[in-house]
Design a protein around this motif. Structure first.
Motif, PDB file in Angstrom:
ATOM      1  N   ARG A  34      61.387  28.035  60.186  1.00 16.71           N
ATOM      2  CA  ARG A  34      62.466  27.110  59.841  1.00 16.71           C
ATOM      3  C   ARG A  34      63.315  26.794  61.072  1.00 16.71           C
ATOM      4  NH1 ARG A  34      61.664  31.193  56.723  1.00 16.71           N
ATOM      5  NH2 ARG A  34      60.924  30.862  54.576  1.00 16.71           N
ATOM      6  N   ASN A  35      63.739  25.560  61.174  1.00 18.59           N
ATOM      7  CA  ASN A  35      64.695  25.180  62.201  1.00 18.59           C
ATOM      8  C   ASN A  35      65.939  26.066  62.097  1.00 18.59           C
ATOM      9  OD1 ASN A  35      67.357  23.476  62.366  1.00 18.59           O
ATOM     10  ND2 ASN A  35      65.970  22.539  63.848  1.00 18.59           N
ATOM     11  N   PRO A  36      66.498  26.542  63.224  1.00 21.35           N
ATOM     12  CA  PRO A  36      67.634  27.475  63.152  1.00 21.35           C
ATOM     13  C   PRO A  36      68.837  26.933  62.396  1.00 21.35           C
ATOM     14  CG  PRO A  36      66.699  27.469  65.359  1.00 21.35           C
ATOM     15  CD  PRO A  36      66.022  26.366  64.615  1.00 21.35           C
ATOM     16  N   GLU A  37      69.142  25.654  62.591  1.00 19.57           N
ATOM     17  CA  GLU A  37      70.281  25.071  61.875  1.00 19.57           C
ATOM     18  C   GLU A  37      70.013  25.016  60.379  1.00 19.57           C
ATOM     19  OE1 GLU A  37      70.885  24.282  66.033  1.00 19.57           O
ATOM     20  OE2 GLU A  37      69.131  23.922  64.773  1.00 19.57           O
ATOM     21  N   LEU A  38      68.784  24.682  60.000  1.00 21.50           N
ATOM     22  CA  LEU A  38      68.424  24.670  58.579  1.00 21.50           C
ATOM     23  C   LEU A  38      68.533  26.077  58.000  1.00 21.50           C
ATOM     24  CD1 LEU A  38      67.258  23.477  55.978  1.00 21.50           C
ATOM     25  CD2 LEU A  38      64.972  23.821  56.955  1.00 21.50           C
ATOM     26  N   LEU A  39      68.021  27.068  58.719  1.00 25.98           N
ATOM     27  CA  LEU A  39      68.099  28.436  58.220  1.00 25.98           C
ATOM     28  C   LEU A  39      69.548  28.863  58.030  1.00 25.98           C
ATOM     29  CD1 LEU A  39      66.761  31.078  57.415  1.00 25.98           C
ATOM     30  CD2 LEU A  39      66.732  31.724  59.837  1.00 25.98           C
ATOM     31  N   ALA A  40      70.417  28.505  58.966  1.00 23.93           N
ATOM     32  CA  ALA A  40      71.831  28.839  58.828  1.00 23.93           C
ATOM     33  C   ALA A  40      72.406  28.206  57.568  1.00 23.93           C
ATOM     34  CB  ALA A  40      72.600  28.373  60.060  1.00 23.93           C
ATOM     35  N   ASP A  41      72.049  26.956  57.302  1.00 28.10           N
ATOM     36  CA  ASP A  41      72.561  26.264  56.119  1.00 28.10           C
ATOM     37  C   ASP A  41      72.023  26.909  54.850  1.00 28.10           C
ATOM     38  OD1 ASP A  41      73.804  24.425  54.471  1.00 28.10           O
ATOM     39  OD2 ASP A  41      73.159  22.696  55.628  1.00 28.10           O
ATOM     40  N   MET A  42      70.756  27.281  54.852  1.00 20.34           N
ATOM     41  CA  MET A  42      70.174  27.979  53.704  1.00 20.34           C
ATOM     42  C   MET A  42      70.902  29.297  53.455  1.00 20.34           C
ATOM     43  SD  MET A  42      66.184  27.257  54.658  1.00 20.34           S
ATOM     44  CE  MET A  42      65.521  28.471  53.536  1.00 20.34           C
ATOM     45  N   ALA A  43      71.146  30.031  54.542  1.00 22.40           N
ATOM     46  CA  ALA A  43      71.828  31.321  54.413  1.00 22.40           C
ATOM     47  C   ALA A  43      73.241  31.138  53.876  1.00 22.40           C
ATOM     48  CB  ALA A  43      71.859  32.034  55.763  1.00 22.40           C
ATOM     49  N   ARG A  44      73.965  30.143  54.404  1.00 25.63           N
ATOM     50  CA  ARG A  44      75.312  29.873  53.915  1.00 25.63           C
ATOM     51  C   ARG A  44      75.298  29.538  52.435  1.00 25.63           C
ATOM     52  NH1 ARG A  44      78.204  24.755  53.647  1.00 25.63           N
ATOM     53  NH2 ARG A  44      76.055  23.990  53.457  1.00 25.63           N
ATOM     54  N   THR A  45      74.315  28.733  52.008  1.00 22.58           N
ATOM     55  CA  THR A  45      74.247  28.323  50.608  1.00 22.58           C
ATOM     56  C   THR A  45      73.967  29.511  49.700  1.00 22.58           C
ATOM     57  OG1 THR A  45      73.518  26.106  51.242  1.00 22.58           O
ATOM     58  CG2 THR A  45      73.070  26.801  48.983  1.00 22.58           C
ATOM     59  N   VAL A  46      72.997  30.337  50.066  1.00 29.49           N
ATOM     60  CA  VAL A  46      72.700  31.515  49.250  1.00 29.49           C
ATOM     61  C   VAL A  46      73.875  32.486  49.259  1.00 29.49           C
ATOM     62  CG1 VAL A  46      71.170  33.517  48.987  1.00 29.49           C
ATOM     63  CG2 VAL A  46      70.213  31.270  49.541  1.00 29.49           C
ATOM     64  N   ASP A  47      74.561  32.596  50.387  1.00 28.46           N
ATOM     65  CA  ASP A  47      75.742  33.447  50.457  1.00 28.46           C
ATOM     66  C   ASP A  47      76.812  32.963  49.481  1.00 28.46           C
ATOM     67  OD1 ASP A  47      77.257  35.629  51.898  1.00 28.46           O
ATOM     68  OD2 ASP A  47      78.585  33.945  52.277  1.00 28.46           O
ATOM     69  N   ASN A  48      77.004  31.644  49.416  1.00 26.27           N
ATOM     70  CA  ASN A  48      77.982  31.099  48.473  1.00 26.27           C
ATOM     71  C   ASN A  48      77.532  31.290  47.025  1.00 26.27           C
ATOM     72  OD1 ASN A  48      80.444  29.034  49.433  1.00 26.27           O
ATOM     73  ND2 ASN A  48      79.026  29.583  51.055  1.00 26.27           N
ATOM     74  N   ILE A  49      76.270  31.055  46.739  1.00 32.94           N
ATOM     75  CA  ILE A  49      75.778  31.253  45.375  1.00 32.94           C
ATOM     76  C   ILE A  49      76.004  32.691  44.927  1.00 32.94           C
ATOM     77  CG2 ILE A  49      73.714  31.273  43.918  1.00 32.94           C
ATOM     78  CD1 ILE A  49      72.614  29.011  45.712  1.00 32.94           C
ATOM     79  N   LEU A 100      79.739  24.999  59.263  1.00 38.16           N
ATOM     80  CA  LEU A 100      79.385  24.516  57.931  1.00 38.16           C
ATOM     81  C   LEU A 100      80.599  24.424  57.015  1.00 38.16           C
ATOM     82  CD1 LEU A 100      76.060  26.497  57.527  1.00 38.16           C
ATOM     83  CD2 LEU A 100      76.285  24.009  57.712  1.00 38.16           C
ATOM     84  N   ASN A 101      80.559  23.426  56.147  1.00 37.89           N
ATOM     85  CA  ASN A 101      81.634  23.189  55.186  1.00 37.89           C
ATOM     86  C   ASN A 101      81.020  22.997  53.801  1.00 37.89           C
ATOM     87  OD1 ASN A 101      83.996  22.518  53.899  1.00 37.89           O
ATOM     88  ND2 ASN A 101      84.083  20.425  54.695  1.00 37.89           N
ATOM     89  N   PRO A 102      81.305  23.910  52.851  1.00 40.97           N
ATOM     90  CA  PRO A 102      82.205  25.058  52.995  1.00 40.97           C
ATOM     91  C   PRO A 102      81.578  26.170  53.822  1.00 40.97           C
ATOM     92  CG  PRO A 102      81.187  25.080  50.827  1.00 40.97           C
ATOM     93  CD  PRO A 102      80.789  23.777  51.466  1.00 40.97           C
ATOM     94  N   ALA A 103      82.427  27.015  54.349  1.00 41.17           N
ATOM     95  CA  ALA A 103      81.988  28.127  55.186  1.00 41.17           C
ATOM     96  C   ALA A 103      81.316  29.205  54.337  1.00 41.17           C
ATOM     97  CB  ALA A 103      83.195  28.723  55.912  1.00 41.17           C
TER      98      ALA A 103
END
Length: 261
Positions: free
Chosen positions: A83-98, A147-150
């Protein structure tokens, strides 16, 4: 810094033809008092039938984020190459929020050539994959900050691997947690190398939580856990395979952990 003893379970997403087995297993982990539920980031089984049933890592973590309410979740470990690093960061942020702040971002350089070949990734070399991981980690941390939201919390980065020249240097620079795939015999020498890298980058090695797999059955399992804790490991993980996901060892380790408190 002193870390509490914690128990992890790697629910290996292989040989389970029905996802319901994994859904049940992660809920049983939570009920038992397991601290962290991991899966892994591969596309085919690592043992048994090489073309057996298998599920993808990160979509599963999103489901676990909704299915559970207490334990931490993560991959042991994510393959940086997929995965592209920026995409992975966004995926991680999303799962963290969920999950309301329960994600661990486990990551490594990758090694399973069949995954690369079948899914069209360039396998490269051990060195090139580690260089790619070194380039990705600052991009991941930079994107997480934008990322927003953080993320709900500062997402812990767990780096898996024990290579002395490159991997352990990356642990010293970026990791909150280190899973070295070590044993009681191999851990001390690797921990010494990590401490040397920490000295080079000006970091206290005691700020890095140590993680390792526990092996054996019955008394031998507990003895291995006690020996690892004596060496400084605090996150102790057992792997379980589908379709049954037998949590007997995890239950024994949770009882042992609770008796130490």
């Amino acid at each position: 810094m002193s870390f509490p003893t914690r128990i992890g379970v790697q629910l290996q997403p292989q040989h389970s033809p029905n996802y319901g087995h994994l859904r049940d297993a992660v809920l049983r982990c939570e009920d038992l008092g397991v601290d962290v539920a991991f899966n892994w980031d591969h596309f085919y089984p690592l043992y048994g039938d090489p073309d057996g049933a298998h599920y993808e890592c990160w979509t599963m973590l999103g489901a676990w984020a909704e299915q559970t309410s207490r334990l931490e979740i993560g991959a042991l470990v994510t393959c940086n190459s997929y995965r592209n690093p920026e995409l992975l960061a966004d995926m991680a942020r999303t799962v963290d929020n969920i999950s309301d702040g329960r994600l661990i971002l486990g990551i490594g350089s990758g090694w399973k050539q069949k995954d690369y070949d079948e899914y069209g990734y360039d396998f490269g070399t051990v060195g090139s994959r580690l260089d790619d991981l070194a380039a990705a980690l600052p991009r991941i941390t930079s994107r997480l900050a934008k990322l927003n939201p953080a993320p709900v919390r500062e997402i812990p980065i767990l780096i898996g691997g024990q290579g002395e020249k490159k991997t352990l240097r990356l642990v010293a620079e970026f990791a909150h947690q280190w899973h070295g795939f070590t044993t009681t015999e191999t851990y001390p020498a690797k921990a010494k190398v990590l401490a040397e890298h920490c000295a080079t980058v000006g970091r206290d090695p005691d700020t890095i939580e140590r993680s390792a797999g526990v092996t054996g059955k019955g008394d031998d399992l507990i003895a291995d856990a006690e020996a690892l804790v004596g060496l400084g490991v605090s996150l102790l993980t057992v792997g379980v395979n589908g379709p049954d996901y037998d949590l007997t060892d995890a239950e024994a380790l949770c009882r042992w952990r609770d008796a130490q408190r």
